[in-house]
Scaffold this motif. Sequence first.
Motif, PDB file in Angstrom:
ATOM      1  N   GLN A 585      38.734  41.849  35.669  1.00  0.00           N
ATOM      2  CA  GLN A 585      40.005  42.207  36.312  1.00  0.00           C
ATOM      3  C   GLN A 585      39.895  42.057  37.840  1.00  0.00           C
ATOM      4  O   GLN A 585      40.820  41.538  38.488  1.00  0.00           O
ATOM      5  N   ARG A 586      38.764  42.490  38.392  1.00  0.00           N
ATOM      6  CA  ARG A 586      38.556  42.384  39.847  1.00  0.00           C
ATOM      7  C   ARG A 586      38.509  40.917  40.293  1.00  0.00           C
ATOM      8  O   ARG A 586      39.100  40.533  41.303  1.00  0.00           O
ATOM      9  N   LYS A 587      37.796  40.111  39.499  1.00  0.00           N
ATOM     10  CA  LYS A 587      37.688  38.675  39.808  1.00  0.00           C
ATOM     11  C   LYS A 587      39.063  38.006  39.791  1.00  0.00           C
ATOM     12  O   LYS A 587      39.386  37.163  40.630  1.00  0.00           O
ATOM     13  N   LEU A 588      39.874  38.400  38.808  1.00  0.00           N
ATOM     14  CA  LEU A 588      41.228  37.856  38.665  1.00  0.00           C
ATOM     15  C   LEU A 588      42.075  38.182  39.890  1.00  0.00           C
ATOM     16  O   LEU A 588      42.823  37.324  40.403  1.00  0.00           O
ATOM     17  N   ASP A 589      41.984  39.412  40.365  1.00  0.00           N
ATOM     18  CA  ASP A 589      42.756  39.831  41.549  1.00  0.00           C
ATOM     19  C   ASP A 589      42.368  39.008  42.781  1.00  0.00           C
ATOM     20  O   ASP A 589      43.236  38.601  43.572  1.00  0.00           O
ATOM     21  N   GLU A 590      41.047  38.743  42.909  1.00  0.00           N
ATOM     22  CA  GLU A 590      40.569  37.941  44.058  1.00  0.00           C
ATOM     23  C   GLU A 590      41.138  36.518  44.019  1.00  0.00           C
ATOM     24  O   GLU A 590      41.598  35.983  45.036  1.00  0.00           O
ATOM     25  N   LYS A 591      41.106  35.896  42.836  1.00  0.00           N
ATOM     26  CA  LYS A 591      41.607  34.521  42.675  1.00  0.00           C
ATOM     27  C   LYS A 591      43.097  34.437  42.976  1.00  0.00           C
ATOM     28  O   LYS A 591      43.588  33.487  43.600  1.00  0.00           O
ATOM     29  N   ARG A 592      43.813  35.454  42.505  1.00  0.00           N
ATOM     30  CA  ARG A 592      45.270  35.467  42.698  1.00  0.00           C
ATOM     31  C   ARG A 592      45.602  35.556  44.189  1.00  0.00           C
ATOM     32  O   ARG A 592      46.515  34.873  44.680  1.00  0.00           O
ATOM     33  N   ALA A 593      44.834  36.410  44.908  1.00  0.00           N
ATOM     34  CA  ALA A 593      45.057  36.573  46.362  1.00  0.00           C
ATOM     35  C   ALA A 593      44.772  35.263  47.097  1.00  0.00           C
ATOM     36  O   ALA A 593      45.523  34.863  48.002  1.00  0.00           O
ATOM     37  N   GLU A 594      43.689  34.564  46.667  1.00  0.00           N
ATOM     38  CA  GLU A 594      43.325  33.271  47.286  1.00  0.00           C
ATOM     39  C   GLU A 594      44.432  32.244  47.087  1.00  0.00           C
ATOM     40  O   GLU A 594      44.803  31.495  47.992  1.00  0.00           O
ATOM     41  N   ARG A 595      44.979  32.192  45.840  1.00  0.00           N
ATOM     42  CA  ARG A 595      46.057  31.239  45.522  1.00  0.00           C
ATOM     43  C   ARG A 595      47.298  31.499  46.357  1.00  0.00           C
ATOM     44  O   ARG A 595      47.951  30.567  46.862  1.00  0.00           O
ATOM     45  N   MET A 596      47.658  32.771  46.516  1.00  0.00           N
ATOM     46  CA  MET A 596      48.868  33.128  47.272  1.00  0.00           C
ATOM     47  C   MET A 596      48.722  32.731  48.737  1.00  0.00           C
ATOM     48  O   MET A 596      49.681  32.260  49.374  1.00  0.00           O
ATOM     49  N   LYS A 597      47.477  32.907  49.277  1.00  0.00           N
ATOM     50  CA  LYS A 597      47.232  32.511  50.678  1.00  0.00           C
ATOM     51  C   LYS A 597      47.410  31.008  50.865  1.00  0.00           C
ATOM     52  O   LYS A 597      48.045  30.542  51.816  1.00  0.00           O
TER      53      LYS A 597
END
Length: 649
Positions: A585-597
């Motif tokens: 779940q933590r890894k998923l949140d990091e990837k999502r934040a990177e994509r949005m940036k």
Amino acid sequence: NEYKSYLRMDHKKLIDICINGLAAFKPDLESSDDRLETILDNPDLDEADQTFIIEVFTGCIRYQSLLSVTVENFYLGEGKKMLYKDSYLYKIIGYLSMLRLNDLGCDNFEQFVVKQDVAKMHCFLNYLFDIPKLQSWLKRKWCEIYDEKFIEESVLPNIMQNLYAVQKLIKRFENKIQNKVAPKKSPTFTEPQPFNLTTVKPKAVPLPEPIPRMKPVNAVPETTYKIPKEESNLNKTRESHRKNSEKMLTEVLNLNRNHTRTAKSSRTQERMNSIIKESESLLKFESHKAKPVPRKVLKDNSYPIKLNAATILREDALHTKREKEEVKKIVGVLTGEGTDTDYQSWKKRKEDEMREWEAEKKARKHMMGLLSYEEAMLAKQKLTEINRIKVSKMKKEADVMLKQFLLSQLQDEELARENVISIQESHNKTKLSQQKLQELKKEIVQQVNAESKELMKIAVEEAALEMQRRKKLIEEIRAFDKTPVQTLKLVDLASTAGFGFLCEMSLVELKERLVLTKEQRERELEEKRGDILAEKVSYKKMLEDKLEAISQSRKVIGIETAQRIREREIARTPPKKSSEIEALQRKLDEKRAERMKLKAANYESVFPIPVKRNINLEAQKRELEEKRWKELESTRERMARIKTTTLMT
């Protein structure tokens, strides 16, 4: 004349040896070589006699189908009064006359035939050497067995070449049968012949002088009419370039508005396909659509469901099996084997563990799917930038190629115009020649029509005469048919036919016996029906007893299942999240934040205008799209116009 003046034995004896050999030969029990050895085991036979017997015996066996067809047709026609035991004699004579007459010679053949019975030989030779029969149905029969070429080259020449000699022999036999004496030959007198004096030789005619001829002229070289290779190669390269440019142009024109959109990754594609398959598996279009049970029946259990005999017996067997198992368990408890409570508690514990593991597995799968989606979206954004650069390059290349293509098309149009003018001139010449031909054909048709009309008149007159003749014949036949014929016949129903059989009876007796047998059959049928009804009643009673037992056992099973369901609902608890799922779940949140940036950065690079001017931007975008579509439409219209002008020319 292979056998002429070489045969030592009498001709009749030789034929008899061949007849005996053919009659004794049985192809199922012995071979032809064994039979030949027994035939030739005779000290009186000379070498020439032996060769004759071998050839006749083997020839009759080889051409058995041809000879048997000839002899069978002889017995059906001219040889009706002849004995069937002489069939082997006719086969041998037929073989000698059809296949060996040229080798044997007429004199030798005459010796073989004269030694036999005169009446038999006269009848058979008269049938075999009949020209109309040979050329009509007899030849047709032979052609059914053998090839027509073989008949015409091997069989018919033997008959046709010696026809005159055999006909003279037949005439002799006929005179002998009718006791006629042959007329004596008149004596021949010597006739004086003139002297053969030497005649004067004619003067030799001088040979004509050879006519002088022109030397052969050298042929025109082929290169004068052929197009040079360089020019043909250039044309081929031009054609290939033109096709390639057209292909690229069509690809550019057919580009979709959303051509910048990239394809999905393999993992996302697989996931989407699996989702589609799952949704399609739920749909059952081709399944049997049975009528559902009414709600009233489901709510109220008072309505009985009718079962057939097979289902009742099946249910009874199942319940008896369950009863036996229960009895076994009870016996085991009584003997001290142990109760079922320990096993049930262990089973519940295992089920709870399995439920927790499955829930954890589902959550892990869900997280992995979301992670793959985020990775795919990042890859997609990178691909869009690469594709945008490629499209701009392709557009520039397409513009250059379009210009080249239009120039080449204008040159082709000029060439096409020149070709059209030359073709039109040739068409005019052909039309003139066709008109002349049509006039000639019209004249010929008029002449043919006049001749056909005259022939038709003659045919109509002949047909009218034929009709009159037929009418007269029909009238005569009808008059003959109208003459009365007595067909009355009296029948006594009480009397027998009088053939003398033991079971013979009259019609009246037959009717009485049929009535008695009918009554007996009816009695037997009634007895059978009574037996069947008794069996049905006993079978129905047995089924009713089994149904009562089944309903009682069903009630017991229903109570047990309801109790089990209640226990399961109480035992069910929500599963706890594991440490692995929390890490995912933590890894998923990091990837999502990177994509949005990354998305925000791309948006700023493509659209650096502030958010307030968003409405004006959309209007400008619409205008640009409209301009682009108008340009595309104008290019297509121009292409269509060029094509129509080329076709018109």
